[in-house]
Design a protein around this motif. Structure first.
Motif, PDB file in Angstrom:
ATOM      1  N   TYR A   1      49.917  31.290  50.850  1.00 38.86           N
ATOM      2  CA  TYR A   1      49.288  30.419  50.482  1.00 38.86           C
ATOM      3  C   TYR A   1      50.659  29.532  49.816  1.00 38.86           C
TER       4      TYR A   1
ATOM      5  N   SER B   1      40.052  27.404  47.561  1.00 40.16           N
ATOM      6  CA  SER B   1      41.766  26.686  48.429  1.00 40.16           C
ATOM      7  C   SER B   1      41.386  26.656  50.065  1.00 40.16           C
TER       8      SER B   1
ATOM      9  N   GLY C   1      41.121  29.606  51.279  1.00 38.63           N
ATOM     10  CA  GLY C   1      39.936  29.509  52.782  1.00 38.63           C
ATOM     11  C   GLY C   1      38.679  28.856  52.843  1.00 38.63           C
TER      12      GLY C   1
ATOM     13  N   THR D   1      44.933  27.750  43.799  1.00 44.54           N
ATOM     14  CA  THR D   1      44.767  29.405  44.239  1.00 44.54           C
ATOM     15  C   THR D   1      45.763  30.114  43.710  1.00 44.54           C
TER      16      THR D   1
ATOM     17  N   PRO E   1      46.881  34.129  44.899  1.00 45.97           N
ATOM     18  CA  PRO E   1      46.061  35.008  45.298  1.00 45.97           C
ATOM     19  C   PRO E   1      46.374  36.319  44.586  1.00 45.97           C
TER      20      PRO E   1
ATOM     21  N   ASP F   1      39.575  36.013  49.286  1.00 48.83           N
ATOM     22  CA  ASP F   1      39.186  34.683  48.724  1.00 48.83           C
ATOM     23  C   ASP F   1      38.120  34.300  49.225  1.00 48.83           C
TER      24      ASP F   1
END
Length: 505
Positions: free
Chosen positions: A211, A377, A380, A404, A406, A476
């Motif tokens: 991320y 995200s 995702g 986002t 996690p 996600d």
């Protein structure tokens, strides 16, 4: 992707099956169709070129295919001339484009930005993609696409590389801190080897640490498509706003002409393709909008029967009865009015009885549609793109929708670490927006959210939920999937007994 220097004999062997031995764009050809999917499947979980997988399969690998490949030499120059003449007559003169649809091709693209790879998957819905996975593999610091346009902005290029290093340092730090945390909270299963356990822990760490990575991170993908769809994608790449896309299109053309020169026609983008996106973006952004922000990750915008006298159940029943009687739809609708709720549900239950986790629903279920607005995200979003029977509309990557964090990063006390990397990317994004806005998407992270319109029928959603509402699915996209499933259960409970039926192991 990793590509070693080959021996002379390896090069000679590989040249029979790929159009380019060392370049980043090439086509696989002259191999039996059954061997290509296994070769492609390895790439999502190992950082080696498809070409090395082919060599492995041809020599000492787990798929020895020497018995299936021909060693004959063909007079290709004669064949090419005949193909061009045939194409000129049947495609150019008579407009028989189905010939190009019948020409199946296997294209491999290595080291393209994650930003552009996502755009390519939206350019045409028919091809089938498989991509190098950040969930299973750990990228290296050199996996960075620097937009060619930055050569005109040396200071911005320097800042771009600096922000990349911040994001990658954050990724590396998160991987190690997450592995330490996960070893405390993820129990080792009975009879699970230490190697298997550590691999499992690393995979979870990879998929959460990513991320922090920018969309300028390199990825690679293979795509199976026909020549007509390849032409379409090439035109759209040439009309794309980035130089990376245009250079990629030129490389694809050069390689495609080696194996399908008669099909490489009409590749210049039309005036429409060159202008429509910019024109509509300018119009759309010329209006004034409120400053309201979207808080819901999933919102149902519309569905079959929402503003109609025909309820969703009746729409489905009408399509089932129409398909199995051949009666006019007016006759069918009159008959439905005389059916009780129990009789209607008996039809639905009969349509799904004995369905297993690998089955697809019958065609009438496509008549029921749901339109969702989703905030997810970029990590995702790249998984949503895999569901090619679903229609998506989305604006380019942006920092405007938040990001986002996690759960594992939050629970391990690493939120601030990730947010520092996100802030660095956003500062660069804002600077690029003033000077060269078309490059902004390259600086967006996997954590940033994208606002998406998802239009799906029940048939496609059934397949989607069956894969994504499982413990094996990434957290996600699994979260988004369950939220959509809950909404569908609420508004059309008649259809949900069979959804998400895959074994919840």
């Amino acid at each position: 992707m990793l590509m070693k220097k080959l021996t002379e004999s390896e090069e000679k062997l590989l040249k029979r099956f790929v159009t380019n031995v060392y370049g980043s764009v090439y086509f696989i050809h002259s191999l039996p169709e059954f061997i290509i999917p296994p070769i492609n499947s390895k790439v999502s979980r190992r950082d080696t070129s498809w070409r090395l997988n082919i060599l492995e399969s041809l020599t000492s690998g787990d798929l020895d295919i020497n018995d299936f490949v021909t060693s004959s030499d063909f007079p290709m120059d004669v064949a090419i001339q005949k193909a061009k003449a045939f194409h000129e007559k049947w495609v150019e003169k008579f407009g028989h484009s189905s010939i190009a649809e019948q020409h199946l091709m296997h294209l491999c693209i290595e080291d393209v930005s994650r930003y552009l790879s996502g755009d390519i998957e939206l350019m045409n819905k028919r091809p089938s993609f498989i991509e190098w996975s950040q969930r299973y593999q750990r990228p290296t610091r050199d996996k960075l696409i620097i937009p060619p346009e930055l050569e005109d902005y040396p200071e911005l290029k320097e800042k771009f590389i600096k922000v990349w290093n911040i994001s990658f340092d954050t990724y590396e730090a998160l991987v190690e801190r997450l592995k330490d945390y996960l070893k405390k909270v993820v129990k080792r299963k009975e009879n699970e080897s230490e190697k298997a356990y550590n691999s499992k822990i690393s995979k979870i760490a990879f998929e959460d640490a990513r991320y922090a990575l920018l969309l300028s991170t390199k990825t690679s993908f293979a795509v199976a498509l026909n020549a007509l769809d390849l032409q379409d994608i090439i035109r759209k790449l040439l009309a794309h706003e980035t130089e990376e896309a245009k250079l990629l299109a030129e490389n694809i053309i050069n390689e495609a002409e080696k194996i399908a020169p008669s099909m490489m026609r009409h590749l210049s983008p039309s005036q429409y393709q060159m202008t429509v996106n910019k024109k509509l973006e300018d119009i759309a952004q010329s209006y004034e909008y409120s400053n309201e922000t979207e808080r819901d990750d999933v919102k149902l915008i519309d569905y079959t029967g929402k503003n109609s006298d025909m309820k969703p159940l009746d729409v489905l029943i009408s399509h089932v009865l129409f398909s199995y009687t051949g009666k006019p739809i007016k006759v069918i609708e009159k008959a439905i009015k005389n059916l009780s709720k129990e009789e209607k549900m008996d039809i639905v239950n009969s349509a799904v009885s004995k369905i297993n986790q690998y089955d697809h629903l019958i065609e009438p279920f496509r008549a029921i549609r749901y339109k969702f607005q989703i905030m997810v995200s970029e990590a995702g979003w790249h998984q949503l793109l895999r569901h090619r029977m679903i229609n998506f509309n989305a604006f380019k990557p942006t920092i405007e929708n938040g990001y986002t964090i996690p759960p594992n990063i939050e629970n391990s006390g690493c939120t601030k670490l990730l947010e520092n990397a996100i802030k660095a990317s956003e500062d660069l994004y804002n600077e690029l927006r003033k000077k060269t806005p078309r490059l902004c998407p390259y600086t967006v992270t996997n954590a940033h959210k994208r606002l998406i319109m998802m239009d799906t029928d029940l048939w496609a959603f059934d397949h989607f939920a069956n894969l994504r509402c499982t413990p094996e699915a990434q957290w996600d996209i699994r979260s988004i999937s369950y939220k959509m499933l809950d909404i569908i259960k609420e508004i059309t409970p008649e259809f949900t007994g069979f959804l998400a039926r895959r074994n919840q192991s």
